[in-house]
Scaffold this motif. Structure first.
Motif, PDB file in Angstrom:
ATOM      1  N   PHE A   1     -45.731 111.947 146.468  1.00 51.33           N
ATOM      2  CA  PHE A   1     -44.934 111.080 147.340  1.00 51.33           C
ATOM      3  C   PHE A   1     -44.004 111.905 148.221  1.00 51.33           C
ATOM      4  CE2 PHE A   1     -45.897 107.557 144.316  1.00 51.33           C
ATOM      5  CZ  PHE A   1     -46.366 106.653 145.255  1.00 51.33           C
ATOM      6  N   GLY A   2     -43.422 112.961 147.626  1.00 48.94           N
ATOM      7  CA  GLY A   2     -42.502 113.792 148.379  1.00 48.94           C
ATOM      8  C   GLY A   2     -43.176 114.477 149.555  1.00 48.94           C
ATOM      9  N   ILE A   3     -44.366 115.054 149.335  1.00 48.22           N
ATOM     10  CA  ILE A   3     -45.100 115.731 150.406  1.00 48.22           C
ATOM     11  C   ILE A   3     -45.479 114.741 151.505  1.00 48.22           C
ATOM     12  CG2 ILE A   3     -47.217 116.975 150.973  1.00 48.22           C
ATOM     13  CD1 ILE A   3     -45.298 118.678 149.429  1.00 48.22           C
ATOM     14  N   LEU A   4     -45.950 113.552 151.095  1.00 51.19           N
ATOM     15  CA  LEU A   4     -46.358 112.539 152.069  1.00 51.19           C
ATOM     16  C   LEU A   4     -45.176 112.093 152.925  1.00 51.19           C
ATOM     17  CD1 LEU A   4     -48.512 110.607 153.159  1.00 51.19           C
ATOM     18  CD2 LEU A   4     -47.905 109.005 151.325  1.00 51.19           C
ATOM     19  N   ILE A   5     -44.052 111.800 152.271  1.00 55.96           N
ATOM     20  CA  ILE A   5     -42.863 111.357 153.014  1.00 55.96           C
ATOM     21  C   ILE A   5     -42.359 112.461 153.930  1.00 55.96           C
ATOM     22  CG2 ILE A   5     -40.431 110.708 152.736  1.00 55.96           C
ATOM     23  CD1 ILE A   5     -41.279 109.301 150.110  1.00 55.96           C
ATOM     24  N   TYR A   6     -42.373 113.688 153.430  1.00 60.16           N
ATOM     25  CA  TYR A   6     -41.880 114.834 154.194  1.00 60.16           C
ATOM     26  C   TYR A   6     -42.614 114.984 155.530  1.00 60.16           C
ATOM     27  CZ  TYR A   6     -41.153 119.828 155.267  1.00 60.16           C
ATOM     28  OH  TYR A   6     -40.873 121.023 155.883  1.00 60.16           O
TER      29      TYR A   6
ATOM     30  N   LEU B   1     -54.174 116.662 135.068  1.00 58.89           N
ATOM     31  CA  LEU B   1     -53.443 115.738 135.932  1.00 58.89           C
ATOM     32  C   LEU B   1     -52.658 116.501 136.997  1.00 58.89           C
ATOM     33  CD1 LEU B   1     -52.351 112.916 136.644  1.00 58.89           C
ATOM     34  CD2 LEU B   1     -50.544 113.279 134.940  1.00 58.89           C
ATOM     35  N   GLY B   2     -52.024 117.605 136.569  1.00 51.22           N
ATOM     36  CA  GLY B   2     -51.298 118.428 137.533  1.00 51.22           C
ATOM     37  C   GLY B   2     -52.213 119.016 138.589  1.00 51.22           C
ATOM     38  N   LEU B   3     -53.419 119.406 138.154  1.00 48.06           N
ATOM     39  CA  LEU B   3     -54.400 119.938 139.106  1.00 48.06           C
ATOM     40  C   LEU B   3     -54.788 118.879 140.133  1.00 48.06           C
ATOM     41  CD1 LEU B   3     -56.398 122.159 139.999  1.00 48.06           C
ATOM     42  CD2 LEU B   3     -58.013 121.239 138.329  1.00 48.06           C
ATOM     43  N   LEU B   4     -55.031 117.647 139.658  1.00 49.96           N
ATOM     44  CA  LEU B   4     -55.365 116.560 140.577  1.00 49.96           C
ATOM     45  C   LEU B   4     -54.210 116.285 141.535  1.00 49.96           C
ATOM     46  CD1 LEU B   4     -57.159 114.008 138.194  1.00 49.96           C
ATOM     47  CD2 LEU B   4     -58.199 115.590 139.831  1.00 49.96           C
ATOM     48  N   GLY B   5     -52.973 116.380 141.010  1.00 49.47           N
ATOM     49  CA  GLY B   5     -51.813 116.203 141.875  1.00 49.47           C
ATOM     50  C   GLY B   5     -51.744 117.270 142.955  1.00 49.47           C
ATOM     51  N   GLY B   6     -52.049 118.513 142.559  1.00 52.36           N
ATOM     52  CA  GLY B   6     -52.052 119.597 143.548  1.00 52.36           C
ATOM     53  C   GLY B   6     -53.121 119.403 144.605  1.00 52.36           C
ATOM     54  N   ILE B   7     -54.296 118.938 144.162  1.00 54.35           N
ATOM     55  CA  ILE B   7     -55.374 118.657 145.123  1.00 54.35           C
ATOM     56  C   ILE B   7     -54.953 117.543 146.081  1.00 54.35           C
ATOM     57  CG2 ILE B   7     -57.724 117.756 145.349  1.00 54.35           C
ATOM     58  CD1 ILE B   7     -58.375 119.146 142.696  1.00 54.35           C
ATOM     59  N   GLY B   8     -54.280 116.522 145.526  1.00 52.42           N
ATOM     60  CA  GLY B   8     -53.806 115.425 146.363  1.00 52.42           C
ATOM     61  C   GLY B   8     -52.795 115.893 147.387  1.00 52.42           C
TER      62      GLY B   8
ATOM     63  N   SER C   1     -54.504 117.820 150.070  1.00 52.72           N
ATOM     64  CA  SER C   1     -55.219 116.916 150.975  1.00 52.72           C
ATOM     65  C   SER C   1     -54.269 116.272 151.973  1.00 52.72           C
ATOM     66  CB  SER C   1     -55.948 115.833 150.179  1.00 52.72           C
ATOM     67  OG  SER C   1     -56.874 116.406 149.283  1.00 52.72           O
ATOM     68  N   ILE C   2     -53.087 115.889 151.493  1.00 54.28           N
ATOM     69  CA  ILE C   2     -52.090 115.289 152.385  1.00 54.28           C
ATOM     70  C   ILE C   2     -51.658 116.291 153.457  1.00 54.28           C
ATOM     71  CG2 ILE C   2     -49.720 114.440 152.489  1.00 54.28           C
ATOM     72  CD1 ILE C   2     -50.191 113.225 149.705  1.00 54.28           C
ATOM     73  N   MET C   3     -51.413 117.533 153.029  1.00 54.76           N
ATOM     74  CA  MET C   3     -51.019 118.564 153.996  1.00 54.76           C
ATOM     75  C   MET C   3     -52.131 118.806 155.016  1.00 54.76           C
ATOM     76  SD  MET C   3     -49.077 121.274 151.455  1.00 54.76           S
ATOM     77  CE  MET C   3     -48.791 122.445 152.795  1.00 54.76           C
ATOM     78  N   GLY C   4     -53.383 118.706 154.561  1.00 54.56           N
ATOM     79  CA  GLY C   4     -54.505 118.883 155.479  1.00 54.56           C
ATOM     80  C   GLY C   4     -54.526 117.843 156.573  1.00 54.56           C
ATOM     81  N   GLY C   5     -54.003 116.651 156.271  1.00 55.92           N
ATOM     82  CA  GLY C   5     -53.964 115.596 157.277  1.00 55.92           C
ATOM     83  C   GLY C   5     -52.899 115.832 158.332  1.00 55.92           C
ATOM     84  N   PHE C   6     -52.001 116.766 158.076  1.00 54.07           N
ATOM     85  CA  PHE C   6     -50.940 117.082 159.036  1.00 54.07           C
ATOM     86  C   PHE C   6     -51.106 118.506 159.570  1.00 54.07           C
ATOM     87  CE2 PHE C   6     -49.161 113.742 156.384  1.00 54.07           C
ATOM     88  CZ  PHE C   6     -48.579 112.894 157.313  1.00 54.07           C
ATOM     89  N   GLU C   7     -52.339 118.946 159.692  1.00 50.23           N
ATOM     90  CA  GLU C   7     -52.616 120.321 160.099  1.00 50.23           C
ATOM     91  C   GLU C   7     -52.075 120.631 161.492  1.00 50.23           C
ATOM     92  OE1 GLU C   7     -56.445 123.388 160.310  1.00 50.23           O
ATOM     93  OE2 GLU C   7     -56.688 121.348 159.508  1.00 50.23           O
TER      94      GLU C   7
END
Length: 449
Positions: free
Chosen positions: A434-439, A291-298, A301-307
């Motif tokens: 959620f934190g990464i996305l909001i950030y 689950l933690g691995l999937l969270g890290g991948i997520g 992926s979010i950071m990739g959208g803000f490249e």
């Protein structure tokens, strides 16, 4: 001197077993408490532990077996015959006897039960085996002292003496009517100072806390903890007295629940112990690690959208771990308080009130931390706009994480799912995402990219 297991003691016992010097061995163990002997047996190999169990009297070994670790006890029982196990069960209270039988394979349970000589004891054990182990019925013992309300004090004392012979500890005296319906309890003081001709119906105390046979073990524990009870009677739906639960059984329930919640909070999907097999540890840990691995991948992926945003404002990348860690910490703090309140049954107010309180607390904490971060980032990088973007993001993340950490355990509890689940990697991983996305979303809004 407190009992201490030393290498010298272990070596001495092993030599005595090898020589089959039973007299010296019995003398060595004669003065020791059964709990200490149980601890000692766990440091011996299976054959040596079995040898001592067969050597000692059943009156002692029955208590020793109940003190042993469940896995070690199971191994020793495999080396005993059905008749030998039955002798151990004859010496145990019905609740402990039922627990021991329940650990045996089903095909062996019937063989052991058939060897129990005391028919009443046998019937009581078979009755207890019908109840779920996590209910009051699964915890209760049939041994108790009860008197009838139509008896006089003289007959009551005579009957109590006979019953007490089969009860290890007399915590309470329960009063029933001719239909076995629980009416109340009897005070020893009132019994001693009252005329022998007085009827029990005139002196018993009608108010008595009881547990229904189908109540959850955790609910029984809360009642006993709240009212400081050493024992509680167990009744059926018609208030017929069936048995009693004593404080030692409730302590075990509380310990097991605490161990389970602690392991769940640490990201273990099932009960494991330090000496369990590699496969058992893998099964317990891998699901949450995945689950933690999937969270890290997520999060990646979010950071990739803000490249584009990161490429133009590289400083944002350096604060990503801070945002994720703060979100996780705030969420775990909030959920831990709620889970503790739910476990102790002292959580007051509605869900809305709890969320508002946590929201207010998050505003205060978020404001203090974000102002500090604003000042630090401005001094470090000298860019006020970027500092504002990072600080607003941190503030928003703290508020959202606090609300999530409060809502999820309350939601799980409403759905009859263990809320301790919310204090583990589940809440940490979800708040990280959620934190990464909001950030990055807020940073993009503030910086205009």
């Amino acid at each position: 001197m407190p009992f201490e297991i030393t290498d010298e003691l272990i070596k001495q016992i092993e030599e005595l077993i090898l020589k089959q010097d039973n007299e010296t061995l019995l003398g060595l163990l004669a003065e020791e408490h059964h709990a200490d002997i149980a601890e000692l047996l766990e440091d011996l190999n299976l054959e040596e532990a079995t040898y001592i169990i067969k050597l000692l009297d059943s009156e002692i070994t029955s208590d020793i077996l109940m003190e042993m670790d469940e896995d070690d006890r199971e191994k020793v029982l495999k080396n005993l015959s059905s008749k030998e196990i039955a002798k151990e069960l004859d010496e145990l209270d019905t609740d402990d006897a039922a627990d021991m039988i329940a650990e045996l394979p089903e095909e062996r349970q019937e063989k052991v039960i058939s060897k129990i000589e005391d028919e009443e004891h046998k019937a009581d054990i078979k009755e207890l085996l019908k109840y779920d182990e996590n209910t009051a019925g699964g915890l209760m013992a049939k041994e108790l002292v009860k008197v009838y309300e139509n008896w006089n004090v003289l007959k009551c004392v005579r009957e109590m003496r006979a019953q007490a012979e089969f009860v290890t500890r007399v915590h309470s005296i329960y009063v029933v009517d001719e239909n076995e319906e629980l009416k109340g309890r009897l005070s020893l003081k009132d019994l001693l100072v009252t005329s022998t001709k007085t009827h029990i119906s005139e002196i018993y105390i009608p108010k008595v806390d009881s547990a229904n046979v189908h109540d959850k073990a955790e609910d029984v524990a809360r009642v006993m903890q709240k009212y400081d009870l050493e024992a509680i009677p167990v009744v059926d739906d018609k208030n017929h007295l069936l048995g009693r639960i004593t404080i030692d059984d409730i302590v075990d329930v509380i310990k097991d629940e605490a161990d389970k919640d602690y392991q769940m909070a640490a990201g273990l999907s099932q009960d494991v112990e330090a000496d369990d097999t590699l496969w058992q540890h893998t099964r317990a840990r891998l699901p949450w690690l995945f689950l933690g691995l999937l969270g890290g991948i997520g999060a990646a992926s979010i950071m990739g959208g803000f490249e584009d945003l990161i490429s133009k404002h590289a400083v944002l990348f350096f604060f990503t771990p801070l945002i994720a860690a703060t979100a996780g910490n705030v969420g775990v703090q909030s959920s831990a308080i709620i889970v503790q309140g739910l476990a102790n049954n002292d959580l007051k107010g509605s869900i809305g009130e709890r969320l508002f309180k946590e929201f207010s607390l998050s505003l205060i904490n978020g404001l203090a931390l974000s102002l500090f971060l604003l000042l630090f980032t401005w001094i470090w990088k000298g860019n006020m706009l970027t500092s504002i973007a990072i600080s607003i993001s941190l503030f928003s993340v703290i508020v959202v994480a606090g609300i999530i950490g409060t809502f999820i355990p309350l939601f799980l509890n409403k759905r009859d799912i263990d809320p301790a689940l919310a204090t583990g990697p589940f809440i940490t991983t979800s708040n990280d995402i959620f934190g990464i996305l909001i950030y990055f979303w807020i940073a993009k809004m503030v910086l205009g990219i």
